[in-house]
Scaffold this motif. Structure first.
Motif, mmCIF file in Angstrom:
data_model
loop_
_atom_site.group_PDB
_atom_site.id
_atom_site.type_symbol
_atom_site.label_atom_id
_atom_site.label_comp_id
_atom_site.label_asym_id
_atom_site.label_seq_id
_atom_site.Cartn_x
_atom_site.Cartn_y
_atom_site.Cartn_z
ATOM 1 N N ASN A 1 20.164 47.416 91.343
ATOM 2 C CA ASN A 1 20.779 45.651 90.791
ATOM 3 C C ASN A 1 20.889 46.306 89.694
ATOM 4 O O ASN A 1 20.495 46.914 88.527
ATOM 5 C CB ASN A 1 19.407 45.343 90.922
ATOM 6 C CG ASN A 1 19.600 44.593 91.945
ATOM 7 O OD1 ASN A 1 20.404 44.467 92.737
ATOM 8 N ND2 ASN A 1 17.727 44.269 92.232
ATOM 9 N N SER A 2 21.989 45.230 88.956
ATOM 10 C CA SER A 2 22.535 45.277 87.470
ATOM 11 C C SER A 2 23.285 43.142 87.596
ATOM 12 O O SER A 2 23.048 43.031 88.114
ATOM 13 C CB SER A 2 23.836 46.130 87.533
ATOM 14 O OG SER A 2 25.661 45.824 87.694
ATOM 15 N N ASP B 1 32.833 46.898 89.417
ATOM 16 C CA ASP B 1 32.074 46.370 88.459
ATOM 17 C C ASP B 1 31.654 47.356 87.644
ATOM 18 O O ASP B 1 30.708 48.488 87.860
ATOM 19 C CB ASP B 1 30.584 45.263 88.789
ATOM 20 C CG ASP B 1 30.380 44.797 87.289
ATOM 21 O OD1 ASP B 1 31.469 43.851 86.657
ATOM 22 O OD2 ASP B 1 29.626 45.141 86.923
ATOM 23 N N HIS B 2 31.899 47.645 86.506
ATOM 24 C CA HIS B 2 31.193 48.709 85.728
ATOM 25 C C HIS B 2 29.485 48.773 85.304
ATOM 26 O O HIS B 2 29.461 49.697 85.008
ATOM 27 C CB HIS B 2 31.787 48.473 83.838
ATOM 28 C CG HIS B 2 31.312 47.068 82.967
ATOM 29 N ND1 HIS B 2 30.065 47.269 82.262
ATOM 30 C CD2 HIS B 2 31.207 45.784 83.597
ATOM 31 C CE1 HIS B 2 29.770 45.829 82.378
ATOM 32 N NE2 HIS B 2 30.449 44.999 82.818
ATOM 33 N N GLN B 3 28.999 47.899 85.310
ATOM 34 C CA GLN B 3 27.360 47.388 85.809
ATOM 35 C C GLN B 3 27.022 48.669 86.906
ATOM 36 O O GLN B 3 25.580 48.842 86.928
ATOM 37 C CB GLN B 3 26.830 46.935 85.194
ATOM 38 C CG GLN B 3 27.520 46.151 83.747
ATOM 39 C CD GLN B 3 26.102 45.449 83.387
ATOM 40 O OE1 GLN B 3 25.939 44.061 83.943
ATOM 41 N NE2 GLN B 3 25.801 45.261 82.358
ATOM 42 N N ALA C 1 29.158 50.504 88.655
ATOM 43 C CA ALA C 1 30.038 51.861 89.341
ATOM 44 C C ALA C 1 29.060 52.906 89.050
ATOM 45 O O ALA C 1 28.000 53.137 87.759
ATOM 46 C CB ALA C 1 31.144 52.110 88.011
ATOM 47 N N PRO C 2 29.475 53.881 89.497
ATOM 48 C CA PRO C 2 28.547 55.546 89.296
ATOM 49 C C PRO C 2 27.985 55.879 88.300
ATOM 50 O O PRO C 2 27.272 56.362 87.831
ATOM 51 C CB PRO C 2 29.492 56.616 89.603
ATOM 52 C CG PRO C 2 30.956 55.897 90.523
ATOM 53 C CD PRO C 2 31.171 54.658 89.834
ATOM 54 N N HIS C 3 28.960 55.857 86.603
ATOM 55 C CA HIS C 3 28.409 56.554 85.560
ATOM 56 C C HIS C 3 27.548 54.913 84.787
ATOM 57 O O HIS C 3 26.750 55.851 84.260
ATOM 58 C CB HIS C 3 29.662 56.131 84.640
ATOM 59 C CG HIS C 3 30.461 54.637 84.310
ATOM 60 N ND1 HIS C 3 31.182 55.123 85.145
ATOM 61 C CD2 HIS C 3 29.527 54.151 83.148
ATOM 62 C CE1 HIS C 3 31.619 53.254 84.809
ATOM 63 N NE2 HIS C 3 31.076 52.658 83.820
ATOM 64 N N GLU C 4 26.843 53.905 85.810
ATOM 65 C CA GLU C 4 26.126 53.159 85.164
ATOM 66 C C GLU C 4 25.086 53.083 86.357
ATOM 67 O O GLU C 4 23.113 53.127 85.716
ATOM 68 C CB GLU C 4 26.432 51.327 84.675
ATOM 69 C CG GLU C 4 26.956 51.899 83.553
ATOM 70 C CD GLU C 4 26.517 51.457 82.345
ATOM 71 O OE1 GLU C 4 25.491 51.469 82.183
ATOM 72 O OE2 GLU C 4 27.068 52.070 81.428
ATOM 73 N N SER C 5 25.104 53.734 87.625
ATOM 74 C CA SER C 5 24.055 52.952 88.799
ATOM 75 C C SER C 5 23.852 53.701 89.049
ATOM 76 O O SER C 5 24.693 55.051 90.085
ATOM 77 C CB SER C 5 24.465 51.992 89.773
ATOM 78 O OG SER C 5 24.000 52.346 90.930
ATOM 79 N N ASP C 6 22.737 54.506 88.874
ATOM 80 C CA ASP C 6 21.919 56.342 90.011
ATOM 81 C C ASP C 6 22.192 55.684 91.839
ATOM 82 O O ASP C 6 23.245 56.531 91.735
ATOM 83 C CB ASP C 6 21.168 56.993 90.086
ATOM 84 C CG ASP C 6 20.335 56.960 88.600
ATOM 85 O OD1 ASP C 6 20.950 57.029 87.361
ATOM 86 O OD2 ASP C 6 19.313 56.638 88.594
ATOM 87 N N ASP C 7 22.523 54.580 92.116
ATOM 88 C CA ASP C 7 22.844 55.033 93.212
ATOM 89 C C ASP C 7 24.289 54.985 93.671
ATOM 90 O O ASP C 7 24.652 55.279 95.106
ATOM 91 C CB ASP C 7 21.912 53.098 94.091
ATOM 92 C CG ASP C 7 20.481 53.616 94.200
ATOM 93 O OD1 ASP C 7 20.066 54.262 93.832
ATOM 94 O OD2 ASP C 7 19.355 52.883 93.825
ATOM 95 N N CYS C 8 25.004 54.122 93.070
ATOM 96 C CA CYS C 8 26.647 54.231 93.637
ATOM 97 C C CYS C 8 27.005 56.124 93.120
ATOM 98 O O CYS C 8 27.745 56.617 93.689
ATOM 99 C CB CYS C 8 27.613 53.319 92.460
ATOM 100 S SG CYS C 8 29.235 52.981 93.040
#
Length: 174
Positions: free
Chosen positions: A12-13, A131-133, A135-142
């Motif tokens: 979640n973000s 969405d930037h929050q 995307a892979p660089h912010e989300s471990d699951d993505c």
């Protein structure tokens, strides 16, 4: 409260993309065709919008992968491997062209602000976005999903056809 379930990963973000990976191994899909163009707009989305079709899930996964793809050769190799693995299950994957730029699902070019710097390598681009929050660089699951595309297309097939889902939501409602 946090619920922990084995083999289910969620994130979640503020854009609240929730990715659920199912462990069900799907059977073969005879003569199923997926046309994907990496053109989805996966931002905040309508409240509770769920991506559940194979086309939506593969599109989302490929956009996530584009975020970590380091160069054109790897990207082309990975996209071909995804096609090959899906074909072993009776699924044809066609990468559509982007109508505006007449490019395939993921293409490479030097970002406009870097054109004068010959040391810059071309970067991956897609028509859509996550969405930037989320995307892979912010989300471990993505990031897990992006690496699944790159490292394990068989697992990706399971995500796309085995009951995985991505729920788009946002925190701007009551």
């Amino acid at each position: 409260m946090k619920t922990i379930r084995n083999k289910v990963f969620e994130t979640n973000s503020s854009s609240m993309h929730t990715i659920t990976f199912n462990t069900i191994t799907p059977g073969n899909k005879d003569n199923y065709v997926i046309e994907v163009g990496c053109d989805g707009e996966y931002g905040w989305g309508p409240v509770g919008e769920a991506l559940v079709t194979p086309e939506q899930l593969l599109d989302y996964a490929l956009i996530a992968y584009a975020d970590i793809c380091p160069d054109k050769d790897e990207c082309e190799r990975v996209l071909e491997e995804v096609k090959r693995v899906f074909a072993t299950h009776g699924v044809t994957v066609n990468y559509k062209l982007d109508a505006e730029c007449n490019q395939h699902a993921i293409w490479f070019e030097v970002d406009p602000w870097d054109r004068g710097d010959s040391s810059k390598l071309p970067t991956a681009h897609v028509s859509g976005y996550i969405d930037h929050q989320s995307a892979p660089h912010e989300s471990d699951d993505c990031m897990y999903l992006a690496k699944m595309v790159r490292d394990d297309p068989e697992e990706l097939y399971g995500f796309v056809f085995g009951g995985g889902e991505v729920i788009l939501d946002n925190d701007n409602h009551d």
